[in-house]
Write a protein that holds these residues in place. Structure first.
Motif, PDB file in Angstrom:
ATOM      1  N   SER A  69       0.820  -1.215   0.000  1.00 10.36           N
ATOM      2  CA  SER A  69       0.000   0.000   0.000  1.00 10.36           C
ATOM      3  C   SER A  69       0.853   1.264   0.000  1.00 10.36           C
ATOM      4  CB  SER A  69      -0.938   0.007   1.221  1.00 10.36           C
ATOM      5  OG  SER A  69      -1.865  -1.056   1.164  1.00 10.36           O
ATOM      6  N   VAL A  70       1.865   1.292   0.856  1.00 14.91           N
ATOM      7  CA  VAL A  70       2.733   2.477   0.934  1.00 14.91           C
ATOM      8  C   VAL A  70       3.490   2.673  -0.371  1.00 14.91           C
ATOM      9  CG1 VAL A  70       4.730   3.474   2.107  1.00 14.91           C
ATOM     10  CG2 VAL A  70       2.938   2.356   3.444  1.00 14.91           C
ATOM     11  N   LEU A  71       3.987   1.577  -0.947  1.00 13.31           N
ATOM     12  CA  LEU A  71       4.725   1.676  -2.209  1.00 13.31           C
ATOM     13  C   LEU A  71       3.834   2.195  -3.329  1.00 13.31           C
ATOM     14  CD1 LEU A  71       7.327   1.172  -3.795  1.00 13.31           C
ATOM     15  CD2 LEU A  71       6.542  -1.173  -4.184  1.00 13.31           C
ATOM     16  N   ASN A  72       2.618   1.673  -3.430  1.00  5.83           N
ATOM     17  CA  ASN A  72       1.692   2.143  -4.460  1.00  5.83           C
ATOM     18  C   ASN A  72       1.371   3.623  -4.280  1.00  5.83           C
ATOM     19  OD1 ASN A  72       1.556  -0.357  -5.659  1.00  5.83           O
ATOM     20  ND2 ASN A  72      -0.367  -0.948  -4.687  1.00  5.83           N
ATOM     21  N   LEU A  73       1.182   4.032  -3.025  1.00  9.91           N
ATOM     22  CA  LEU A  73       0.866   5.435  -2.754  1.00  9.91           C
ATOM     23  C   LEU A  73       2.018   6.343  -3.154  1.00  9.91           C
ATOM     24  CD1 LEU A  73      -1.030   7.563  -1.493  1.00  9.91           C
ATOM     25  CD2 LEU A  73       0.070   7.088   0.713  1.00  9.91           C
ATOM     26  N   VAL A  74       3.226   6.004  -2.724  1.00  7.72           N
ATOM     27  CA  VAL A  74       4.393   6.849  -3.002  1.00  7.72           C
ATOM     28  C   VAL A  74       4.684   6.898  -4.498  1.00  7.72           C
ATOM     29  CG1 VAL A  74       6.878   7.087  -2.643  1.00  7.72           C
ATOM     30  CG2 VAL A  74       5.393   6.491  -0.720  1.00  7.72           C
ATOM     31  N   LEU A  75       4.671   5.731  -5.147  1.00  6.97           N
ATOM     32  CA  LEU A  75       4.987   5.673  -6.580  1.00  6.97           C
ATOM     33  C   LEU A  75       3.948   6.423  -7.401  1.00  6.97           C
ATOM     34  CD1 LEU A  75       6.792   4.597  -8.824  1.00  6.97           C
ATOM     35  CD2 LEU A  75       5.456   2.478  -8.802  1.00  6.97           C
ATOM     36  N   SER A  76       2.682   6.233  -7.100  1.00  6.81           N
ATOM     37  CA  SER A  76       1.622   6.904  -7.858  1.00  6.81           C
ATOM     38  C   SER A  76       1.659   8.412  -7.638  1.00  6.81           C
ATOM     39  CB  SER A  76       0.258   6.349  -7.440  1.00  6.81           C
ATOM     40  OG  SER A  76       0.188   4.958  -7.663  1.00  6.81           O
ATOM     41  N   PHE A  77       1.912   8.828  -6.403  1.00 10.64           N
ATOM     42  CA  PHE A  77       1.978  10.264  -6.112  1.00 10.64           C
ATOM     43  C   PHE A  77       3.164  10.900  -6.830  1.00 10.64           C
ATOM     44  CE2 PHE A  77       3.251  13.811  -3.222  1.00 10.64           C
ATOM     45  CZ  PHE A  77       2.125  14.593  -3.405  1.00 10.64           C
ATOM     46  N   ALA A  78       4.279  10.188  -6.898  1.00 13.30           N
ATOM     47  CA  ALA A  78       5.446  10.715  -7.613  1.00 13.30           C
ATOM     48  C   ALA A  78       5.163  10.838  -9.108  1.00 13.30           C
ATOM     49  CB  ALA A  78       6.645   9.799  -7.379  1.00 13.30           C
ATOM     50  N   ILE A  79       4.525   9.837  -9.689  1.00  9.07           N
ATOM     51  CA  ILE A  79       4.177   9.894 -11.112  1.00  9.07           C
ATOM     52  C   ILE A  79       3.231  11.065 -11.385  1.00  9.07           C
ATOM     53  CG2 ILE A  79       2.969   8.691 -12.981  1.00  9.07           C
ATOM     54  CD1 ILE A  79       3.979   6.058 -11.783  1.00  9.07           C
ATOM     55  N   ALA A  80       2.200  11.211 -10.544  1.00  7.85           N
ATOM     56  CA  ALA A  80       1.240  12.298 -10.723  1.00  7.85           C
ATOM     57  C   ALA A  80       1.910  13.660 -10.590  1.00  7.85           C
ATOM     58  CB  ALA A  80       0.107  12.166  -9.705  1.00  7.85           C
ATOM     59  N   THR A  81       2.867  13.774  -9.672  1.00  6.93           N
ATOM     60  CA  THR A  81       3.557  15.046  -9.468  1.00  6.93           C
ATOM     61  C   THR A  81       4.390  15.427 -10.683  1.00  6.93           C
ATOM     62  OG1 THR A  81       3.630  14.708  -7.074  1.00  6.93           O
ATOM     63  CG2 THR A  81       5.192  16.287  -8.014  1.00  6.93           C
ATOM     64  N   VAL A  82       5.184  14.493 -11.186  1.00 10.14           N
ATOM     65  CA  VAL A  82       6.055  14.775 -12.331  1.00 10.14           C
ATOM     66  C   VAL A  82       5.224  15.122 -13.561  1.00 10.14           C
ATOM     67  CG1 VAL A  82       7.755  13.794 -13.912  1.00 10.14           C
ATOM     68  CG2 VAL A  82       7.949  13.355 -11.457  1.00 10.14           C
ATOM     69  N   VAL A  83       4.240  14.287 -13.862  1.00 10.90           N
ATOM     70  CA  VAL A  83       3.407  14.532 -15.051  1.00 10.90           C
ATOM     71  C   VAL A  83       2.599  15.811 -14.887  1.00 10.90           C
ATOM     72  CG1 VAL A  83       1.524  13.627 -16.468  1.00 10.90           C
ATOM     73  CG2 VAL A  83       3.292  12.079 -15.604  1.00 10.90           C
TER      74      VAL A  83
END
Length: 278
Positions: free
Chosen positions: A80-94
């Motif tokens: 759960s934590v990995l999915n949250l961090v990875l998805s938030f990072a992708i959303a931030t960059v894009v």
């Protein structure tokens, strides 16, 4: 800035802090005390509970300690934590890159913004079944769902922040003969950072909600799936333990981002305090 003006600015900031309300230590103490009091009340009120669906907090905490000793539960937390961090990072960059492009290029914004506002109007949780139908139940579906849901607050705030920039900054960049990329990263983005970080804070909450929803829909891994499975199996104490961990993760993520935001925007917060003190 001269030494005299620097001393005067520092003095005004200190006066602003003294007159801005309660001391900082009192605010921090209150923020810590309120959850502690609520947990204590929960512990006391639920101590004699015999309701199957509302077990005593002591039983929930005891069961949580047992679950934390199992690799499966720790693995669900990690997923759960990995999915949250990875998805938030992708959303931030894009979101930041696309927002800068749309904020600076008028014709591109004219073509793309109607589509953005259409998808932004769709509730983020409603997108999860669509991705499950198209892609399947894999972890890629959850990451894509969370990233897309978290994208729009960052994207919109970046567009607004870039467009609200001071035209003087553009003139300064041209005078110093900065390249287009240098003007964006050294002038435009720093000026838009307060709005961008505000959008990121909203995006983090959205990502957390969609993370739970995506794990509850056809997934066998993650805290959301573990909590739903416990509810369906009538393991009510396990369900409450999962809810507690989700609450702690959400609170910790928000608190860490708040500290990060304050560190990045220290200059902006200082300028706001200066304006209030004048």
């Amino acid at each position: 800035m001269t030494l005299t003006s620097s001393v005067q600015t520092t003095a005004r900031l200190r006066r602003g802090r003294r007159t801005s309300g309660a001391p900082r230590w009192a605010l921090i103490g209150t923020e810590i005390a309120v959850p502690v009091v609520l947990v204590a009340l929960w512990w006391i009120v639920s101590a004699g509970s015999t309701n199957t669906f509302f077990p005593p907090l002591s039983a929930i905490v005891g069961r949580l300690g047992q679950l934390l000793a199992t690799p499966a539960f720790l693995g669900d937390i990690g997923v759960s934590v990995l999915n949250l961090v990875l998805s938030f990072a992708i959303a931030t960059v894009v979101g930041v890159l696309l927002g800068c492009a749309l904020g600076l290029i008028a014709w591109l914004s004219w073509f793309v913004e109607p589509t953005i506002h259409f998808f932004r109007a769709i509730p983020p949780v409603a997108l999860v079944p669509i991705f499950v139908s198209i892609i399947g139940f894999g972890n890629e579906t959850r990451i894509l769902s969370i990233s897309l849901a978290a994208l729009f607050p960052i994207l919109i705030s970046t567009i607004d922040g870039v467009r609200a920039g001071d035209p003087t900054l553009e003139m300064v960049g041209r005078v110093y003969r900065l390249s287009r990329a240098e003007r964006v990263f050294q002038l435009v983005l720093p000026a838009a950072s307060p709005r961008i970080l505000s959008g990121m804070q909203v995006s983090l909450i959205t990502a957390f909600v969609v993370m739970i929803a995506s794990e509850m829909l056809g997934s066998s891994t993650g805290l959301g799936a573990a909590t739903l499975l416990a509810q369906q199996s009538f393991a009510i104490t396990d369900m409450w333990a999962g809810i507690l961990v989700l609450g702690v993760i959400g609170y910790a993520a928000t608190a860490l981002f708040t500290l990060f935001r304050r560190a990045i925007l220290r200059w902006y917060i200082a300028s706001q305090q200066l304006e209030k003190s004048e």
